[in-house]
Write an enzyme that holds these catalytic residues in place. Structure first.
Site, PDB file in Angstrom:
ATOM      1  N   SER A  18     -14.155  -1.486  -4.792  1.00 31.30           N
ATOM      2  CA  SER A  18     -15.115  -0.914  -5.734  1.00 31.30           C
ATOM      3  C   SER A  18     -14.573  -0.830  -7.153  1.00 31.30           C
ATOM      4  CB  SER A  18     -15.519   0.494  -5.272  1.00 31.30           C
ATOM      5  OG  SER A  18     -16.204   0.461  -4.044  1.00 31.30           O
ATOM      6  N   THR A  60      -7.838  -4.563  -0.759  1.00 34.29           N
ATOM      7  CA  THR A  60      -6.720  -5.104   0.021  1.00 34.29           C
ATOM      8  C   THR A  60      -6.958  -6.563   0.397  1.00 34.29           C
ATOM      9  OG1 THR A  60      -6.209  -2.919   0.903  1.00 34.29           O
ATOM     10  CG2 THR A  60      -5.356  -4.811   2.122  1.00 34.29           C
ATOM     11  N   ASP A  78       0.826  -1.210   0.000  1.00 31.21           N
ATOM     12  CA  ASP A  78       0.000   0.000   0.000  1.00 31.21           C
ATOM     13  C   ASP A  78       0.860   1.261   0.000  1.00 31.21           C
ATOM     14  OD1 ASP A  78      -2.520  -1.163  -0.023  1.00 31.21           O
ATOM     15  OD2 ASP A  78      -2.569  -1.403   2.145  1.00 31.21           O
ATOM     16  N   ILE A 111      -4.032   0.527  -3.444  1.00 33.54           N
ATOM     17  CA  ILE A 111      -4.551  -0.818  -3.676  1.00 33.54           C
ATOM     18  C   ILE A 111      -6.013  -0.816  -3.264  1.00 33.54           C
ATOM     19  CG2 ILE A 111      -4.436  -3.265  -3.102  1.00 33.54           C
ATOM     20  CD1 ILE A 111      -1.520  -2.995  -2.515  1.00 33.54           C
ATOM     21  N   LYS A 136     -15.154  -3.499  -9.757  1.00 33.09           N
ATOM     22  CA  LYS A 136     -16.537  -3.568 -10.250  1.00 33.09           C
ATOM     23  C   LYS A 136     -16.760  -2.524 -11.344  1.00 33.09           C
ATOM     24  CE  LYS A 136     -18.028  -5.308  -5.750  1.00 33.09           C
ATOM     25  NZ  LYS A 136     -16.679  -5.324  -5.156  1.00 33.09           N
ATOM     26  N   ASP A 170      -5.825   5.565  -5.579  1.00 30.97           N
ATOM     27  CA  ASP A 170      -6.061   4.467  -4.639  1.00 30.97           C
ATOM     28  C   ASP A 170      -4.908   3.485  -4.820  1.00 30.97           C
ATOM     29  OD1 ASP A 170      -6.947   2.481  -2.959  1.00 30.97           O
ATOM     30  OD2 ASP A 170      -9.025   2.635  -3.605  1.00 30.97           O
TER      31      ASP A 170
END
Length: 398
Positions: free
Chosen positions: A306, A180, A92, A177, A309, A175
């Site tokens: 998210s 996670t 991250d 990752i 998707k 973002d």
């Protein structure tokens, strides 16, 4: 070389047993552009320089993720995870530092809005591990990067790095990752590195990298890189091959052609159930595509985060992504910004549950939060008004 489409278009999809391919009736023709830095002429893209840097930064970040994730696995055990989740923490923070460094080389004056800051790295004695990963992937070179450089790069995207003073601005949204838990689960759970550029409250470009997107076993490839530029469409290519480099041709993506809600393929947040969503009053949900009943819709297997998707809708694997806002949880801008432009440029639509576009400036000083009324609807566009009407009619009972 450009191969132009001459008729209806369809989403360019490389199918895997993990996903249900769309029915033939939902597919559209596509066209391919031979491998170049960008899949369209530069003069058509106002922000082509920023896009090229973003592509390179996300590619490097994905390779960092792959290397860190490899340390989580052994040949016999599915996952090797420390109790304090140190390896994923390294990824991250490493991604945020790496992307920040790459962007700042050419665009030092553009602020970065991102998820992390360096406090946790310092407090948990992770500095050397993060720095080591960043040095191995940065274009700057090992000898020129100090610990302080890497920590400063992380903090460039942190909460206190920049105040927007209620004014329109140009800034990156990252973002490091998204997903996670998918990063920790293994190859079957998707995770995404997502980067977008916002200019005066408009998302003008975006790049998503999904290192474990199902690929072609015949050539050792895996992963996908998706890019969008305002007015230029959404495109994908293989993220990496056995050589570890971005490879292959660019293929333009389009959302699917579904026009009937009961024929749509849905995905929802893994933390939410179908029964908690408004459409459950109209349809039951099944994860089995064969023999769906009259009032059943197909619910695709959940993937973490998210952005994957959004990637599924933009690439035509899914028709709709529904997210319900929760009063006890905030919605972060980096979980949606890059996905919004990728879906828009693929022909889809993204709004809140009242049909209003997502406003990235509502968090006036920091641009870290969004406040979509009710939640977020991501669709192929053709289904959008039908979905909103169903949500509206069901809302008094929710």
């Amino acid at each position: 070389m450009y191969i132009l489409d001459t008729g209806a278009r369809f989403s360019a999809i490389r199918f895997s047993p993990v996903f249900n391919p769309p029915p033939t009736s939902l597919r559209r023709r596509y066209f391919i552009v031979r491998a170049t830095n960008l899949p369209f002429p530069k003069h058509q893209a106002k922000y082509h320089k920023e896009l090229e840097v973003a592509i390179d930064a996300v590619d490097r970040a994905c390779r960092l993720c792959v290397d860190v994730k490899r340390s989580l696995f052994s040949s016999k055990e599915k996952i090797v995870e420390k109790n304090d989740q140190t390896p994923v923490t390294i990824a991250d923070f490493g991604v945020q530092a790496l992307v920040s460094l790459e962007l700042s080389k050419l665009f030092p004056s553009i602020p970065l809005v991102a998820e992390e800051d360096s406090h946790f790295v310092r407090a948990n004695n992770l500095v050397s591990s993060v720095v080591s990963e960043v040095k191995s992937k940065a274009s700057i070179g090992d000898s020129k990067l100090s610990d302080a450089d890497v920590l400063e790069a992380i903090d460039r995207g942190g909460k206190d790095a920049y105040t927007f003073c209620n004014k329109s601005a140009t800034y990156w949204v990252l973002d490091p990752i998204d997903g996670t838990r998918g990063f920790l689960k293994g190859d079957e759970a998707l995770y995404v590195v997502g980067l977008a550029l916002v200019v005066d409250n408009e998302i003008v470009l975006g790049v998503m990298g999904c290192p474990n997107w199902p690929g072609d076993s015949s050539d050792g490839s895996t992963g996908t890189l998706m890019l969008s530029h305002i007015g230029c469409g959404t495109w994908t290519k293989k993220l990496q091959s056995v050589s570890g480099k971005v490879t292959g041709d660019w293929t333009r993506c389009f959302v699917d052609a579904c026009v009937l809600v009961n024929k749509a393929r849905f995905c929802i947040q893994e933390s939410q159930t179908w029964e908690s969503l408004p459409l459950s009053g109209f349809f039951d949900a099944s994860t089995v595509s064969e023999d769906l009943k009259h009032k059943e819709i197909l619910l695709l297997p959940t993937c973490c985060g998210s952005l994957c998707k959004y990637l599924m809708v933009a690439s035509g694997r899914a028709s709709v992504f529904l997210l319900r806002a929760k009063t006890q949880r905030t919605i972060k801008s980096w979980d949606h910004a890059v996905g919004i432009i990728c879906v828009h440029e693929a022909g889809g639509k993204v709004t809140d549950w009242e049909g209003d576009e997502i406003n990235l400036e509502e968090d006036q000083s920091e641009r870290r939060l969004i406040f979509p009324a009710g939640g977020v609807v991501v669709s192929n566009g053709s289904l959008h008004n039908q979905i909103l009407e169903m949500i509206s009619s069901a809302s008094p009972t929710l």
